[in-house]
Scaffold this motif. Structure first.
Motif, PDB file in Angstrom:
ATOM      1  N   ILE A  76      36.854  39.416  50.341  1.00 54.27           N
ATOM      2  CA  ILE A  76      36.879  40.013  48.560  1.00 54.27           C
ATOM      3  C   ILE A  76      36.638  38.537  47.758  1.00 54.27           C
ATOM      4  O   ILE A  76      35.886  38.627  46.880  1.00 54.27           O
ATOM      5  CB  ILE A  76      38.639  40.293  48.748  1.00 54.27           C
ATOM      6  N   THR A  77      37.314  37.310  48.304  1.00 59.15           N
ATOM      7  CA  THR A  77      37.240  36.277  47.461  1.00 59.15           C
ATOM      8  C   THR A  77      35.789  35.597  47.170  1.00 59.15           C
ATOM      9  O   THR A  77      35.416  35.107  46.320  1.00 59.15           O
ATOM     10  CB  THR A  77      38.126  34.986  47.791  1.00 59.15           C
ATOM     11  N   GLU A  78      34.870  35.935  48.215  1.00 57.88           N
ATOM     12  CA  GLU A  78      33.513  35.420  48.175  1.00 57.88           C
ATOM     13  C   GLU A  78      32.477  36.236  47.281  1.00 57.88           C
ATOM     14  O   GLU A  78      31.629  35.724  47.125  1.00 57.88           O
ATOM     15  CB  GLU A  78      33.131  35.227  49.683  1.00 57.88           C
ATOM     16  N   LYS A  79      32.952  37.427  46.898  1.00 56.37           N
ATOM     17  CA  LYS A  79      31.984  38.308  46.222  1.00 56.37           C
ATOM     18  C   LYS A  79      32.343  37.678  44.665  1.00 56.37           C
ATOM     19  O   LYS A  79      33.142  37.238  44.137  1.00 56.37           O
ATOM     20  CB  LYS A  79      32.604  39.637  46.286  1.00 56.37           C
ATOM     21  N   LYS A  80      31.110  38.152  43.965  1.00 54.51           N
ATOM     22  CA  LYS A  80      31.302  37.808  42.581  1.00 54.51           C
ATOM     23  C   LYS A  80      31.498  39.007  41.973  1.00 54.51           C
ATOM     24  O   LYS A  80      30.891  40.068  41.984  1.00 54.51           O
ATOM     25  CB  LYS A  80      29.839  37.249  41.947  1.00 54.51           C
ATOM     26  N   TYR A  81      32.355  39.055  40.817  1.00 54.31           N
ATOM     27  CA  TYR A  81      32.789  40.260  40.237  1.00 54.31           C
ATOM     28  C   TYR A  81      32.329  40.422  38.735  1.00 54.31           C
ATOM     29  O   TYR A  81      32.251  39.356  37.932  1.00 54.31           O
ATOM     30  CB  TYR A  81      34.228  40.286  40.314  1.00 54.31           C
ATOM     31  N   ASP A  82      31.732  41.356  38.249  1.00 52.28           N
ATOM     32  CA  ASP A  82      31.575  41.661  36.877  1.00 52.28           C
ATOM     33  C   ASP A  82      32.635  41.878  35.967  1.00 52.28           C
ATOM     34  O   ASP A  82      32.675  41.453  34.742  1.00 52.28           O
ATOM     35  CB  ASP A  82      30.455  42.934  36.756  1.00 52.28           C
ATOM     36  N   LEU A  83      33.725  42.113  36.595  1.00 53.16           N
ATOM     37  CA  LEU A  83      35.277  42.214  35.913  1.00 53.16           C
ATOM     38  C   LEU A  83      36.349  42.285  36.775  1.00 53.16           C
ATOM     39  O   LEU A  83      36.345  42.399  38.020  1.00 53.16           O
ATOM     40  CB  LEU A  83      35.062  43.410  35.173  1.00 53.16           C
ATOM     41  N   ILE A  84      37.352  41.143  36.506  1.00 57.14           N
ATOM     42  CA  ILE A  84      38.513  41.304  37.216  1.00 57.14           C
ATOM     43  C   ILE A  84      39.823  41.962  36.113  1.00 57.14           C
ATOM     44  O   ILE A  84      39.780  41.734  35.023  1.00 57.14           O
ATOM     45  CB  ILE A  84      39.124  39.757  37.553  1.00 57.14           C
ATOM     46  N   ILE A  85      40.448  42.975  36.667  1.00 57.37           N
ATOM     47  CA  ILE A  85      41.738  43.451  36.126  1.00 57.37           C
ATOM     48  C   ILE A  85      42.707  42.807  36.715  1.00 57.37           C
ATOM     49  O   ILE A  85      43.091  43.045  37.981  1.00 57.37           O
ATOM     50  CB  ILE A  85      41.594  44.989  36.127  1.00 57.37           C
ATOM     51  N   LEU A  86      43.607  41.983  35.945  1.00 57.18           N
ATOM     52  CA  LEU A  86      44.659  41.202  36.445  1.00 57.18           C
ATOM     53  C   LEU A  86      46.159  41.961  36.079  1.00 57.18           C
ATOM     54  O   LEU A  86      46.267  41.874  34.850  1.00 57.18           O
ATOM     55  CB  LEU A  86      44.697  39.803  36.218  1.00 57.18           C
ATOM     56  N   ALA A  87      46.838  42.658  37.003  1.00 55.03           N
ATOM     57  CA  ALA A  87      47.937  43.442  36.415  1.00 55.03           C
ATOM     58  C   ALA A  87      49.132  42.727  36.936  1.00 55.03           C
ATOM     59  O   ALA A  87      49.395  42.345  38.010  1.00 55.03           O
ATOM     60  CB  ALA A  87      47.904  44.677  37.224  1.00 55.03           C
ATOM     61  N   TYR A  88      50.070  42.505  35.913  1.00 55.19           N
ATOM     62  CA  TYR A  88      51.056  41.240  36.264  1.00 55.19           C
ATOM     63  C   TYR A  88      52.546  41.521  35.571  1.00 55.19           C
ATOM     64  O   TYR A  88      52.400  42.463  34.641  1.00 55.19           O
ATOM     65  CB  TYR A  88      50.849  39.873  36.002  1.00 55.19           C
ATOM     66  N   GLN A  89      53.579  41.540  36.000  1.00 53.10           N
ATOM     67  CA  GLN A  89      54.930  41.678  35.501  1.00 53.10           C
ATOM     68  C   GLN A  89      55.342  40.496  34.963  1.00 53.10           C
ATOM     69  O   GLN A  89      54.878  39.434  34.972  1.00 53.10           O
ATOM     70  CB  GLN A  89      55.704  42.049  36.739  1.00 53.10           C
ATOM     71  N   VAL A  90      56.125  40.578  33.910  1.00 52.19           N
ATOM     72  CA  VAL A  90      56.849  39.416  33.633  1.00 52.19           C
ATOM     73  C   VAL A  90      58.027  39.262  34.031  1.00 52.19           C
ATOM     74  O   VAL A  90      59.041  40.191  34.351  1.00 52.19           O
ATOM     75  CB  VAL A  90      57.210  39.929  31.965  1.00 52.19           C
TER      76      VAL A  90
END
Ligand SMILES: Cc1cc2nc3c(=O)[nH]c(=O)nc-3n(C[C@H](O)[C@H](O)[C@H](O)COP(=O)(O)O)c2cc1C
Length: 300
Positions: A76-90
């Motif tokens: 997963i980490t070695e691939k290049k992404y066109d977009l990252i969606i980062l979903a997080y809690q507070v």
């Protein structure tokens, strides 16, 4: 073919549900490959929470002190992404420890560099400080923040305090005593979040994220409540003092966390209503300042 990575951390599953709804239009598109990846801790946080663990997470959450995360599969980490969606809690007006820890890991450096990022927040209702911290992280990682979506609990502030406490300590997202509203983000808002996916799909295929946040704002992706913003800003100043004090206490940490628990109770039930009354009294005279703040915090 466009590659999109959805990185998330959730305990109840609510945030995963939100991320799945947002990305639904992308999942339907043959020209887009979606990869979901959950951030996991070496030592998992409990869910449901117990009181001691809950307050014990405060100093490290607020001061952004990382804990060890499980490395993500290199496929997963070695691939290049066109977009990252980062979903997080507070957590405690800051980014949750798992997501903060990942952002500080060596893997995040290569993953985020020169990559467009959309942040998705699923929280009770106080997220502004966390997103300001997030902006700094992404800047350090040389990522490009192109959008932000915030889903929150729409119940009145004090009602949502009661219902979230019940949810976090029981693990059950249901109506407390049968009379309180359901805690967390409503199912209606979770389903409506699909609309954001259509704009993301468009931006991705047109390779232009410039107007994405404007579309998000029109669809009410980021609602800024000036009273909550004031309460949060005041709270964060005092949280900072508590966190810096407690982190220095080794043997008496538990005792200090109990004192913080008492402070938090008083702040919620006494100080925040006072802030609300002051907010109402000054409401008519602060239109310009309010609009300016709203515009800033809605932007990326
Ligand atoms: C330790 C802890 C602290 C939290 N602090 C906040 C907060 O400061 N502001 C807020 O809006 N929500 C806060 N929440 C709620 C979370 O942001 C989130 O909505 C909740 O944990 C449910 O997330 P999940 O369904 O993805 O597991 C907190 C939750 C936890 C567990």
């Amino acid at each position: 073919m466009k590659n999109v990575l959805v990185l998330y951390y959730t305990q109840s599953g609510q945030l995963e549900d939100i991320a799945k709804n947002i990305t639904h239009p992308l999942a339907e598109n043959k020209d887009i490959t979606l990869t979901f990846c959950e951030i996991k801790m070496k030592k998992a946080f409990p869910f449901p929470w117990d009181k001691e663990s809950f307050f014990d997470a405060f100093p490290e959450s607020f001061l952004e002190i990382p804990t060890e995360v499980i490395s993500i599969d290199t496929a997963i980490t070695e691939k290049k992404y066109d977009l990252i969606i980062l979903a997080y809690q507070v957590w405690f007006l800051s980014i949750s420890i798992p997501v903060n820890s990942f952002l500080k890991s060596y893997q995040a450096k290569s993953l985020f560099k020169d990559t467009p990022v959309i942040t998705v927040i699923g929280c009770r209702n106080m997220w502004i400080g966390a997103q300001e911290k997030m902006k700094k992280h992404l800047l350090n990682l040389k990522a490009n923040l192109v959008g932000n979506i915030v889903l929150f609990d729409r119940s009145p502030n004090l009602i949502s305090v009661i219902t979230i406490v019940k949810w976090m300590f029981s693990g059950e997202k249901k109506k407390y005593l049968g009379i309180f509203p359901k805690p967390g983000v409503s199912q209606k808002d979770i389903i409506h979040a699909q609309i954001f996916g259509f704009y993301i799909e468009q931006a991705l295929l047109q390779e232009s994220f410039e107007t994405l946040q404007d579309h998000f704002i029109k669809e009410k992706a980021v609602e800024v409540d000036d009273y909550l913003l004031k309460a949060e800003t005041k709270g964060a100043r005092i949280f900072n003092k508590w966190a810096r004090l407690i982190i220095t206490k080794k043997r008496s940490r538990k005792l200090w966390l109990k004192a913080f628990n008492v402070y938090l109770f008083l702040a919620i039930w006494i100080i925040s209503p006072i802030v609300y009354i002051l907010h109402l009294l000054t409401f008519l005279f602060t239109k310009n300042a309010r609009n300016k703040r709203k515009k800033y915090y809605q932007s990326v």
